[in-house]
Enzyme design. Structure first.
Site, PDB file in Angstrom:
ATOM      1  CB  CYS B 296      15.373  -0.751   6.053  1.00 53.80           C
ATOM      2  SG  CYS B 296      16.972  -0.002   5.755  1.00 53.80           S
ATOM      3  CB  CYS B 448       8.383  -6.334  17.583  1.00 51.99           C
ATOM      4  SG  CYS B 448       9.173  -7.741  16.788  1.00 51.99           S
TER       5      CYS B 448
END
Lengths: 158, 490
Positions: B296, B448
């Site tokens: 998530c 990232c």
């Protein structure tokens, strides 16, 4: 474990207990073991009157108990104990069995897995109530038994 | 003097007599006299507290003393008193669908106080719950793994419903980015331990519930002991190693697992690890390769989604405790919030399942990080972990004027939140088809959010011939922390 207690069941008795367990599956069945001198010659199927969920419990009413005891005495036999099934569980006594056990009685447990009767064992409460002791369950030929091997049914009473 | 009829199993204690005499004016006195004369009877008639055992029935003539004056029932000469056994027993109750309900009912069910009767009155007037069911809830113990997105609605509704003991496992602290969905915690709780915050919230909601906090990271070493006192385990975890660990520990301890998981707009729920039903491994024997399924934190999650899935988990937990309805056993519920649709898949128990099958190969908890490839086995250290650059080193090299190509492999909407100046956005999924936009001779730094996706990108680039690829350790989160705190974090 050294099994110093021994119970002999006739083939008919054994088959009747297995059939009863399969018939009531997935619920537990129960009944009385009647005979003499450690030989079970008759089983009396009794209604399971538990109100706690018959898949995991059985209860024999006092009135049924009394009738089984009386009937045994009338035919010159003894009430030797009780049998019940463990649907989808092994034939080993539970803590609940222990908490509710009576001394001297033989407790036969038959495991019924996915509807098919499997292992059968016999257990006796230790005198100090601390645990069960496994007895040896031996097979007697029907011809050796000295009483009718009828299975009495009490139905429609639960 | 009155005559007492002795049942068969007790006759060895009365010299084989089926009837004995005893004196006393009431049943209680009579039985006391009986056990004085035949001491061996006592432990079989009375429990440790000196009360008649529940399966011992005493009749005066033909009346059960429970319906007369119990042990105060008067007895006169000529009355016949009978001791009649109730014969009861049953199968063990662990590891069954009814396990939770039954183990709760095995304990002497606690009574409800007047305040509790008032509080739970909307439960009590429903026959499916009633006083008995509410007492089962009060006797029950539920362990919730995680006090985050799923754990919030699970814990709040279970506390409100009157589950007697609610255990929570978490070791995190409340972060601003939690508040969009973790409704156990509020803005003033940011920086506090999640468990301290949860305990305050739940105790305010229902002071009758005992909140037990386990501030530990659940592990193969502590899981079995942690689960031991509980009836139902609720899986509110957000990662694969813990999910497999919870599943396996539930199977090994015979506790049902009220499972839920969420990602972006989609949620899943089921009840695993009951005796007759499948477990998580029957569905997914092996975890996905690491990094393939984003967490998530990487992929995002709709804030209300854990509300829906968590409440399904709480509902299933209450049903298991009450023993009512049809639990989600062998059924896998998939919820799509965008289409607002539920789908249901049938699941079967896999006889070859490594944990719950007929010949299990996993009989003790294993190393789940390694199993899920999160922490590789020592002998197989991949290249990506050895070729890293920290955000501080990156800043120093940029300041020095080194020629570095910075490739951001996140999604465009993440790039809008924060970025490293001069970086180029190529989402991970697009890297293979856009690889020709990059020069294999350049020194390339990939990043990232936290370093997982970019490690995959680095591995890919090396595999197609790029020689100098560095992975930014800790991703942009570390960059913001150490180099550029003016940018927001998410």
């Amino acid at each position: 474990m050294a099994a110093d207690r021994r119970l002999i069941v006739t083939d008919d008795v054994e088959q009747a207990i297995r059939a009863h367990g399969q018939e009531t599956y997935p619920h537990e069945c129960c009944g009385a073991l009647v005979g003499k001198n450690g030989i079970v010659t008759t089983v009396v199927a009794l209604p399971n009157t538990t109100e706690e969920g018959p898949r995991r419990r059985f209860l024999v009413r006092p009135s049924d108990y009394r009738q089984a005891e009386r009937r045994s005495a009338e035919t010159g036999l003894e009430l030797l104990g009780f049998y019940h099934s463990h649907p989808d569980h092994p034939a080993r006594p539970s803590q609940y069995d222990l908490d509710h056990a009576w001394p001297t009685f033989a407790y036969i447990i038959v495991s019924v897995m996915n509807g098919a009767a499997g292992g059968m064992t016999v257990w006796y409460l230790k005198d100090d109530r601390s645990s069960f002791e496994e007895g040896s369950l031996d097979h007697g030929e029907n011809s050796h038994s000295h009483s009718a091997q009828t299975v009495h049914r009490q139905t429609g009473r639960g | 003097m009155a005559k007492i009829l002795i049942p068969t199993p007790l006759r060895p204690y009365t010299d084989k007599q089926d009837a004995v005499d005893a004196s006393g004016a009431t049943v209680g006195e009579l039985l006391a006299d009986l056990t004085r004369r035949h001491a061996g009877l006592k432990p079989h008639l009375y429990n440790d507290q000196g009360k008649l055992r529940s399966f011992v029935n005493v009749y005066v003539n033909d009346e059960d003393i429970r319906y007369l004056q119990k042990e105060q029932t008067p007895v006169t000469a000529g009355d016949t008193v009978s001791i009649i056994p109730s014969v009861a027993g049953g199968a063990p109750t662990v590891a069954s669908a009814e396990g939770a309900a039954e183990s709760a009912s095995d304990k002497a069910l606690p009574a409800l106080t007047n305040d509790e009767v008032k509080r739970y009155s909307r439960h009590l007037i429903m026959p499916e719950v009633g006083v008995e069911g509410q007492r089962k809830l009060k006797a029950s113990k539920v362990l919730c793994i995680g006090a985050g997105g799923l754990g919030s609605p699970v814990a709040m509704y279970l506390a409100a419903a009157g589950v007697g003991t609610l255990g929570l496992v978490d070791f995190d602290v409340v972060d601003f980015s939690n508040l969009q969905r973790q409704i156990l915690h509020g803005t003033p709780d940011v920086g506090r331990s999640k468990l301290a915050s949860a305990k305050d919230r739940l105790e305010a909601l229902n002071p009758n519930v005992e909140i037990v906090t386990h501030e530990v990271a659940i592990s193969s070493e502590n899981a079995l002991k942690l689960f031991e006192p509980y009836d139902v385990i609720v899986d509110g975890t957000d990662n694969f190693p813990t999910r497999y660990l919870v599943n396996d520990a539930c199977v090994l301890t015979g506790k049902p697992n009220a499972y839920g998981s969420i990602f972006r707009f989609e949620g899943q729920a089921s009840v695993f690890a009951t005796k007759e039903g499948p477990c998580y491994r029957c569905l997914y024997p092996e975890p996905p390769p690491p990094g393939l399924v984003p967490s998530c934190a990487e992929g995002g999650v709709l804030g209300v989604l854990p509300g829906i899935i968590g409440v399904i988990q709480a509902t299933e937990t209450v049903k298991l405790i009450l023993g009512v309805g049809e639990p989600l056993i062998g059924r896998f519920l998939i919820f799509d919030a965008l289409r607002m649709k539920f789908r249901e898949l049938k699941l079967r128990k896999d006889p070859d399942c490594p944990v719950c099958g007929t010949h299990p190969t996993v009989t003790a908890l294993i190393d789940y990080e390694q199993f899920c490839g999160v922490r590789p086995a020592a002998e197989a250290t991949p290249l990506s972990t050895t070729i890293e650059i920290t955000s501080v080193e990156l800043k120093q090299r940029l300041d020095r004027g080194d020629r570095l190509k910075i490739v951001d492999v996140r999604e465009p909407n993440e790039y809008q939140i924060n970025r490293i100046p001069g970086s180029e956005l190529i989402p991970l999924g697009d890297v293979p088809k856009r690889v020709n936009e990059l020069n294999p001779d350049d020194e390339i730094v990939v990043h990232c959010k936290s370093g997982v996706r970019s490690a995959k990108a680095a591995d890919f680039l090396r595999s197609v011939g790029f020689k100098r690829v560095l992975n930014l350790k800790g991703g942009i989160l570390d960059w913001v922390d150490k180099v550029d705190p003016s940018q927001p974090k998410y």
